[in-house]
Design a protein around this motif. Structure first.
Motif, PDB file in Angstrom:
ATOM      1  N   PRO A 107       0.850  -1.295  -0.030  1.00  0.00           N
ATOM      2  CA  PRO A 107      -0.047  -0.006   0.088  1.00  0.00           C
ATOM      3  C   PRO A 107       0.729   1.281  -0.082  1.00  0.00           C
ATOM      4  N   VAL A 211      -4.713   2.559   7.207  1.00  0.00           N
ATOM      5  CA  VAL A 211      -5.211   1.950   6.256  1.00  0.00           C
ATOM      6  C   VAL A 211      -4.295   1.957   4.942  1.00  0.00           C
ATOM      7  N   THR A 212      -3.699   3.178   4.623  1.00  0.00           N
ATOM      8  CA  THR A 212      -2.714   3.295   3.452  1.00  0.00           C
ATOM      9  C   THR A 212      -1.541   2.690   3.738  1.00  0.00           C
ATOM     10  N   ARG A 214      -1.423  -0.416   5.574  1.00  0.00           N
ATOM     11  CA  ARG A 214      -1.899  -1.912   5.514  1.00  0.00           C
ATOM     12  C   ARG A 214      -3.283  -1.822   5.418  1.00  0.00           C
ATOM     13  N   THR A 215      -3.965  -3.257   5.197  1.00  0.00           N
ATOM     14  CA  THR A 215      -5.331  -2.959   4.961  1.00  0.00           C
ATOM     15  C   THR A 215      -6.136  -3.527   6.092  1.00  0.00           C
ATOM     16  N   TYR A 216      -5.639  -4.088   7.087  1.00  0.00           N
ATOM     17  CA  TYR A 216      -6.227  -4.646   8.159  1.00  0.00           C
ATOM     18  C   TYR A 216      -6.639  -3.616   9.181  1.00  0.00           C
ATOM     19  N   LEU A 218      -8.816  -1.486   8.388  1.00  0.00           N
ATOM     20  CA  LEU A 218     -10.059  -1.197   8.233  1.00  0.00           C
ATOM     21  C   LEU A 218     -11.055  -2.167   8.979  1.00  0.00           C
ATOM     22  N   SER A 266      -1.396  -3.001  -5.148  1.00  0.00           N
ATOM     23  CA  SER A 266      -1.319  -4.091  -4.235  1.00  0.00           C
ATOM     24  C   SER A 266      -2.514  -5.025  -4.111  1.00  0.00           C
ATOM     25  N   ALA A 267      -3.620  -4.255  -4.353  1.00  0.00           N
ATOM     26  CA  ALA A 267      -4.886  -4.921  -4.649  1.00  0.00           C
ATOM     27  C   ALA A 267      -5.016  -5.954  -5.978  1.00  0.00           C
ATOM     28  N   TRP A 270      -2.884  -8.905  -5.085  1.00  0.00           N
ATOM     29  CA  TRP A 270      -3.531  -9.872  -4.405  1.00  0.00           C
ATOM     30  C   TRP A 270      -4.739 -10.628  -5.126  1.00  0.00           C
TER      31      TRP A 270
END
Length: 472
Positions: A107, A211-212, A214-216, A218, A266-267, A270
């Motif tokens: 991210p 959030v910017t 890592r994603t967790y 959220l 990154s999305a 994944w």
């Protein structure tokens, strides 16, 4: 002697400065501050030593480099050298902001940190450059670890010793140098601390920045929303969400203008990837069946992730004692990790401060950490065995250690879930009650006003339950 810190953060000020700010702390408050510092300072030293051991554990690779399978046999693998090389991180932060420059699969805020560190690496032989890059991250990671310990102790000042779960965690020692996840973890820890101090807008800003990175985070914001729905305190949650949205927007604007591909990179990686190490969706391949196609693995991960979110919602809204922000966050994060398409070793760092803030026993921490340590050792033997089968760990045996790790994370969820259920339900307060936090209530004790001892409650403090979901 209590180990609590006063709400006022002025123990480092001189008497004259305190007088200008409204007078010095009283005798009891000063003793409380001294006791808190006496608990936290040794933990900061312990965290620094843990990080030093984490670097020492990589000493073979620091000396010999990260090329070939040797890094796996010695258990010193790190994503950082390959990121430095493949992402052209030596070009620096300015290059990362443009579409033609530095790249990163992380991210954007984590990618910016990597590019910034890469720009600081001096010229020289490639091995020397990678050493510099890894050691620069070691400095930043140590600062992050110290920050997480401090913030954990400050978030639960009456139980500051719980920060030992961070400072002495085997997971921190093993995983801190694998990637840059600690950067996101310290931002989340700061956001939770600010929420506990009843500063929802500032908490949202820090969680948005997280959030910017890592994603967790959220899921931590989702935990806040669920508890806001339960308590009816949606105005405070709304301010936190507003802060998060503004922070995300501020970070993304430069990339939308200069390097829009970095925002979704990154999305995209994944979405298109096959099941990764640590994921339960890798099991068919490990036991000799056909590997799951990337599309099917993505679909299964999303479907089971939704079920994980529903389980976390039930946990947050079920009748009985109200879980804390840390408890709801741990359940959500752990279940999403277990259902994800990849569960790399460094992702377990996300759980470490949540374990501390939940107040789990060391027995539970070590059961989980023991499973993590075994998986950490075996995953590298399995990866090395892909190129040297006669020396490496067979896929079937790696499946055993993968499931052992899954069991360790599930153990944390069970202990939190059952621990909340085991707490006697407090007497319901009057609808208008909004009592301040009582500094003298022991952990687990039900207070006379019916409010439980939740140091993370923030603006939820004193709020009666407005919405509960009963599953029959």
């Amino acid at each position: 002697m209590t180990a609590a810190a006063p709400e006022r953060q002025d123990e480092g000020l001189s008497g004259g400065a305190l007088a200008l700010a409204g007078g010095p702390l009283g005798r009891h408050a000063s003793a409380r501050a001294a006791s808190w510092l006496a608990t936290v300072l040794p933990l900061l030293v312990a965290a620094a030593l843990t990080m030093a051991l984490s670097v020492v554990q990589r000493s073979h690779c620091i000396q010999k480099g990260w090329a070939g399978s040797d890094q796996f046999w010695h258990g010193c693998f790190s994503d950082l050298p390959s990121l430095y090389q493949l992402g052209r991180l030596h070009e620096g932060l300015g290059s990362y902001l443009t579409a033609s420059g530095t790249t990163s699969d992380h991210p954007v805020l984590s990618g910016s940190l990597l590019a910034l560190l890469g720009g600081l690496v001096p010229d020289g032989a490639f091995l020397d450059q990678t050493r510099w890059f890894v050691l620069l991250w070691a400095v930043v990671a140590t600062a992050c670890a110290l920050g997480i310990v401090w913030l954990t102790a400050a978030t639960r000042p009456r139980h500051a010793a719980l920060a030992a779960h961070v400072a002495l965690s085997p997971v921190l020692l093993l995983a801190a140098m694998v990637s840059v996840d600690l950067f996101g973890v310290v931002l989340v820890s700061a956001g939770v601390w600010l929420w506990a101090r009843r500063r929802p807008l500032a908490a949202g800003v820090l969680l948005g920045l997280a959030v910017t990175a890592r994603t967790y985070p959220l899921l931590v914001l989702l935990a806040l929303l669920l508890l806001g729905v339960r308590t009816g305190r949606l105005a405070a949650v709304g301010r936190a969400l507003l802060g998060a949205v503004v922070a995300v927007a501020v970070v993304l604007v430069p990339f939308l203008l200069g390097n829009p591909g970095a925002v979704l990179r990154s999305a995209d990686v994944w979405w298109q990837s096959a099941p990764g190490l640590g994921s339960v969706w890798l099991l068919p391949q490990l036991v000799g069946l056909d590997p799951l196609p990337p599309g099917l693995a993505t679909l299964l991960s999303i479907a089971t992730g939704v079920l994980a979110l529903l389980a976390g919602t039930v946990f947050a809204l079920r009748p009985g004692p109200r879980p804390t922000l840390a408890q709801v966050s741990l359940v959500l994060v752990a279940l999403v990790l277990l259902t994800g398409k990849a569960f790399p070793v460094q992702a377990s760092l996300w759980l470490v401060p949540l374990v501390a803030l939940c107040g789990l026993r060391w027995r539970d921490h070590l059961v989980w950490a023991g499973a993590e340590a075994l998986h950490f050792a075996m995953v590298w033997l399995y990866v090395a065995g892909l190129s040297t089968p006669d020396r490496g760990l067979p896929p079937g045996w790696y499946a055993v250690f993968l499931l052992l790790r899954v069991g360790g994370v599930a153990w944390l969820v069970v202990r939190v879930w059952r621990g909340v259920a085991a707490v006697p339900a407090p007497r319901e307060p009057a609808p208008t009650a909004y009592a301040p936090v009582d500094e003298d209530v022991a952990e687990g004790e039900v207070r006379e006003d019916g409010l439980d001892d939740d140091e993370l409650a923030g603006d939820f403090t004193g709020a009666p339950d407005r919405l509960l979901v009963r599953i029959t």
